[in-house]
Motif scaffolding. Sequence first.
Motif, PDB file in Angstrom:
ATOM      1  N   PHE A  61       0.833  -1.199   0.000  1.00  0.00           N
ATOM      2  CA  PHE A  61       0.000   0.000   0.000  1.00  0.00           C
ATOM      3  C   PHE A  61       0.872   1.255   0.000  1.00  0.00           C
ATOM      4  O   PHE A  61       0.608   2.208  -0.741  1.00  0.00           O
ATOM      5  N   LEU A  62       1.911   1.271   0.841  1.00  0.00           N
ATOM      6  CA  LEU A  62       2.809   2.423   0.898  1.00  0.00           C
ATOM      7  C   LEU A  62       3.580   2.593  -0.404  1.00  0.00           C
ATOM      8  O   LEU A  62       3.738   3.710  -0.912  1.00  0.00           O
ATOM      9  N   ARG A  63       4.042   1.466  -0.951  1.00  0.00           N
ATOM     10  CA  ARG A  63       4.834   1.534  -2.187  1.00  0.00           C
ATOM     11  C   ARG A  63       3.993   2.057  -3.343  1.00  0.00           C
ATOM     12  O   ARG A  63       4.379   3.005  -4.032  1.00  0.00           O
ATOM     13  N   TYR A  64       2.824   1.447  -3.547  1.00  0.00           N
ATOM     14  CA  TYR A  64       1.983   1.853  -4.680  1.00  0.00           C
ATOM     15  C   TYR A  64       1.267   3.177  -4.416  1.00  0.00           C
ATOM     16  O   TYR A  64       0.992   3.935  -5.346  1.00  0.00           O
ATOM     17  N   GLY A  65       0.988   3.461  -3.143  1.00  0.00           N
ATOM     18  CA  GLY A  65       0.413   4.756  -2.799  1.00  0.00           C
ATOM     19  C   GLY A  65       1.379   5.883  -3.125  1.00  0.00           C
ATOM     20  O   GLY A  65       0.991   6.923  -3.673  1.00  0.00           O
ATOM     21  N   GLY A  66       2.661   5.671  -2.799  1.00  0.00           N
ATOM     22  CA  GLY A  66       3.680   6.658  -3.137  1.00  0.00           C
ATOM     23  C   GLY A  66       3.837   6.817  -4.629  1.00  0.00           C
ATOM     24  O   GLY A  66       4.009   7.936  -5.140  1.00  0.00           O
ATOM     25  N   LEU A  67       3.770   5.696  -5.354  1.00  0.00           N
ATOM     26  CA  LEU A  67       3.898   5.744  -6.812  1.00  0.00           C
ATOM     27  C   LEU A  67       2.751   6.523  -7.437  1.00  0.00           C
ATOM     28  O   LEU A  67       2.969   7.391  -8.298  1.00  0.00           O
ATOM     29  N   VAL A  68       1.522   6.219  -7.014  1.00  0.00           N
ATOM     30  CA  VAL A  68       0.354   6.911  -7.562  1.00  0.00           C
ATOM     31  C   VAL A  68       0.412   8.405  -7.247  1.00  0.00           C
ATOM     32  O   VAL A  68       0.141   9.256  -8.108  1.00  0.00           O
ATOM     33  N   THR A  69       0.777   8.740  -6.008  1.00  0.00           N
ATOM     34  CA  THR A  69       0.881  10.149  -5.616  1.00  0.00           C
ATOM     35  C   THR A  69       1.901  10.879  -6.478  1.00  0.00           C
ATOM     36  O   THR A  69       1.657  11.992  -6.957  1.00  0.00           O
ATOM     37  N   ALA A  70       3.060  10.251  -6.681  1.00  0.00           N
ATOM     38  CA  ALA A  70       4.108  10.862  -7.500  1.00  0.00           C
ATOM     39  C   ALA A  70       3.657  11.039  -8.938  1.00  0.00           C
ATOM     40  O   ALA A  70       3.939  12.068  -9.576  1.00  0.00           O
ATOM     41  N   LEU A  71       2.948  10.045  -9.474  1.00  0.00           N
ATOM     42  CA  LEU A  71       2.469  10.136 -10.863  1.00  0.00           C
ATOM     43  C   LEU A  71       1.447  11.253 -11.023  1.00  0.00           C
ATOM     44  O   LEU A  71       1.462  11.981 -12.027  1.00  0.00           O
ATOM     45  N   VAL A  72       0.566  11.406 -10.032  1.00  0.00           N
ATOM     46  CA  VAL A  72      -0.436  12.484 -10.091  1.00  0.00           C
ATOM     47  C   VAL A  72       0.262  13.841 -10.038  1.00  0.00           C
ATOM     48  O   VAL A  72      -0.056  14.753 -10.818  1.00  0.00           O
ATOM     49  N   ILE A  73       1.218  13.994  -9.110  1.00  0.00           N
ATOM     50  CA  ILE A  73       1.959  15.252  -8.998  1.00  0.00           C
ATOM     51  C   ILE A  73       2.670  15.569 -10.310  1.00  0.00           C
ATOM     52  O   ILE A  73       2.582  16.679 -10.843  1.00  0.00           O
ATOM     53  N   GLY A  74       3.392  14.563 -10.840  1.00  0.00           N
ATOM     54  CA  GLY A  74       4.119  14.772 -12.085  1.00  0.00           C
ATOM     55  C   GLY A  74       3.201  15.088 -13.250  1.00  0.00           C
ATOM     56  O   GLY A  74       3.488  15.969 -14.060  1.00  0.00           O
ATOM     57  N   ALA A  75       2.057  14.376 -13.337  1.00  0.00           N
ATOM     58  CA  ALA A  75       1.127  14.560 -14.457  1.00  0.00           C
ATOM     59  C   ALA A  75       0.520  15.960 -14.453  1.00  0.00           C
ATOM     60  O   ALA A  75       0.417  16.607 -15.509  1.00  0.00           O
ATOM     61  N   VAL A  76       0.128  16.456 -13.275  1.00  0.00           N
ATOM     62  CA  VAL A  76      -0.485  17.790 -13.204  1.00  0.00           C
ATOM     63  C   VAL A  76       0.541  18.861 -13.545  1.00  0.00           C
ATOM     64  O   VAL A  76       0.252  19.802 -14.302  1.00  0.00           O
ATOM     65  N   TYR A  77       1.753  18.726 -13.015  1.00  0.00           N
ATOM     66  CA  TYR A  77       2.800  19.689 -13.353  1.00  0.00           C
ATOM     67  C   TYR A  77       3.109  19.655 -14.855  1.00  0.00           C
ATOM     68  O   TYR A  77       3.285  20.696 -15.498  1.00  0.00           O
ATOM     69  N   MET A  78       3.187  18.453 -15.426  1.00  0.00           N
ATOM     70  CA  MET A  78       3.528  18.308 -16.850  1.00  0.00           C
ATOM     71  C   MET A  78       2.420  18.828 -17.756  1.00  0.00           C
ATOM     72  O   MET A  78       2.670  19.195 -18.910  1.00  0.00           O
ATOM     73  N   LEU A  79       1.204  18.855 -17.237  1.00  0.00           N
ATOM     74  CA  LEU A  79       0.081  19.324 -18.039  1.00  0.00           C
ATOM     75  C   LEU A  79       0.242  20.796 -18.432  1.00  0.00           C
ATOM     76  O   LEU A  79      -0.216  21.209 -19.503  1.00  0.00           O
ATOM     77  N   ILE A  80       0.935  21.577 -17.596  1.00  0.00           N
ATOM     78  CA  ILE A  80       1.098  23.006 -17.883  1.00  0.00           C
ATOM     79  C   ILE A  80       1.934  23.242 -19.139  1.00  0.00           C
ATOM     80  O   ILE A  80       1.463  23.913 -20.072  1.00  0.00           O
ATOM     81  N   PRO A  81       3.172  22.710 -19.254  1.00  0.00           N
ATOM     82  CA  PRO A  81       3.915  22.908 -20.504  1.00  0.00           C
ATOM     83  C   PRO A  81       3.243  22.261 -21.711  1.00  0.00           C
ATOM     84  O   PRO A  81       3.359  22.758 -22.834  1.00  0.00           O
TER      85      PRO A  81
END
Length: 215
Positions: free
Chosen positions: A184-204
């Motif tokens: 749960f911690l491993r995949y929770g961290g992965l999903v959180t990181a992907l969401v953060i990265g995806a939203v930031y990447m959406l701007i450029p």
Amino acid sequence: MSLIRRIIRSSIGKKYIMAVSGACLSLFLLTHLAGNSAIFWGKDVYNAYAAHLHSLGILIYILEVLLALVFFVHILVAVMLYFENLGARPNRYEVKKNGANNWNSRTMPYTGLIIFIFVLVHLVNFHFGERTVTTAEMVREVLSRPGYAAFYLFSLAALALHVSHGFWSMFQSMGLNHPKYNNFLRYGGLVTALVIGAVYMLIPMLVTLNDKFLR
């Protein structure tokens, strides 16, 4: 001071410092992401958000200094741990044998270096640059250049990878390690990181692909 020296000299102490500083930087990432999300509501809303930050006056400068200190400590301790691990060569085979040193962890020094370069470039573009236009216009002017857009996308992907393993390492350093919730911690961290990265990447991506964005 003796306590601080013992913490710094101890590998476990360094890992605690990495965990705490990483948690602070992650909190900044989430806060910065929440603020930057105003950009999706149009240039007026985004400019109003930027104006609100500037209106904080000396408080924003104090927070920037504290953030810079945390960032510096995180980098310094990471470099110290990196060279400690290089010096512990007899243990490296055993670590790999046990599967603890996965691909994600091995890329941490490289993604960390990419993030460091990205932060410098980002500060030059948006913090230390001459402010002759609004913040929204600055964002559009910089990210409309294909080279900069590609660099930002690449760097933000590295950030997502770094954060995904950083979350997991933080939990491990704090002793949150149990077969019942490790996945749960491993995949929770992965999903959180992907969401953060995806939203930031959406701007450029929006600046590059949508001519009407921020106009």
